[in-house]
Design a protein around this motif. Sequence first.
Motif, PDB file in Angstrom:
ATOM      1  N   GLY A   1      20.383 -16.501   0.156  1.00 26.66           N
ATOM      2  CA  GLY A   1      18.934 -16.387   0.072  1.00 26.66           C
ATOM      3  C   GLY A   1      18.412 -16.651  -1.326  1.00 26.66           C
ATOM      4  O   GLY A   1      19.116 -17.149  -2.200  1.00 26.66           O
ATOM      5  N   SER A   2      17.176 -16.317  -1.509  1.00 22.53           N
ATOM      6  CA  SER A   2      16.503 -16.474  -2.789  1.00 22.53           C
ATOM      7  C   SER A   2      16.339 -15.100  -3.413  1.00 22.53           C
ATOM      8  O   SER A   2      16.023 -14.137  -2.720  1.00 22.53           O
ATOM      9  CB  SER A   2      15.136 -17.125  -2.556  1.00 22.53           C
ATOM     10  N   LYS A   3      16.548 -15.007  -4.692  1.00 22.76           N
ATOM     11  CA  LYS A   3      16.411 -13.715  -5.360  1.00 22.76           C
ATOM     12  C   LYS A   3      15.821 -13.915  -6.749  1.00 22.76           C
ATOM     13  O   LYS A   3      15.991 -14.962  -7.370  1.00 22.76           O
ATOM     14  CB  LYS A   3      17.757 -12.992  -5.446  1.00 22.76           C
ATOM     15  N   ILE A   4      15.117 -12.881  -7.183  1.00 26.14           N
ATOM     16  CA  ILE A   4      14.524 -12.917  -8.516  1.00 26.14           C
ATOM     17  C   ILE A   4      14.475 -11.487  -9.061  1.00 26.14           C
ATOM     18  O   ILE A   4      14.259 -10.543  -8.309  1.00 26.14           O
ATOM     19  CB  ILE A   4      13.126 -13.566  -8.485  1.00 26.14           C
ATOM     20  N   PHE A   5      14.731 -11.349 -10.354  1.00 28.21           N
ATOM     21  CA  PHE A   5      14.696 -10.052 -11.037  1.00 28.21           C
ATOM     22  C   PHE A   5      13.610 -10.147 -12.096  1.00 28.21           C
ATOM     23  O   PHE A   5      13.695 -10.972 -13.003  1.00 28.21           O
ATOM     24  CB  PHE A   5      16.060  -9.771 -11.689  1.00 28.21           C
ATOM     25  N   LEU A   6      12.584  -9.316 -11.962  1.00 25.09           N
ATOM     26  CA  LEU A   6      11.462  -9.345 -12.895  1.00 25.09           C
ATOM     27  C   LEU A   6      11.349  -8.007 -13.618  1.00 25.09           C
ATOM     28  O   LEU A   6      11.218  -6.961 -12.986  1.00 25.09           O
ATOM     29  CB  LEU A   6      10.161  -9.632 -12.151  1.00 25.09           C
TER      30      LEU A   6
END
Length: 110
Positions: free
Chosen positions: A46-51
């Motif tokens: 999947g797609s993941k992002i850490f902000l």
Amino acid sequence: MKIYKRDILPFLLKEINLPRVVILLGMRQVGKTTLMKQIYDNIKYGSKIFLDLENPLYQKIFEEENYENIIYNLKNIGFKIEKKSFIFLDEVQLMPDIVKPVKYLFDHYK
């Protein structure tokens, strides 16, 4: 820096596959960010992002009046909403009103 094994990690890794918002709460400096990064690193699909919301530019992503623009903003930084997606938000206490856009995103995009 010593990283301690967290008993909750296997439980949280199972939660990743369920359609829900998971919130980690705890005192300062107890390893919440480290735990989130371990979970993030374990996601292989999947797609993941850490902000990190200490960054004002990431805060602006969620300050939109039209919550659909949040999706546009996330896509502009490389996030792909078309497939299973994971958004990790660190330091959310800096944005008390973030609950509304997060609920909207979950309700409309899971």
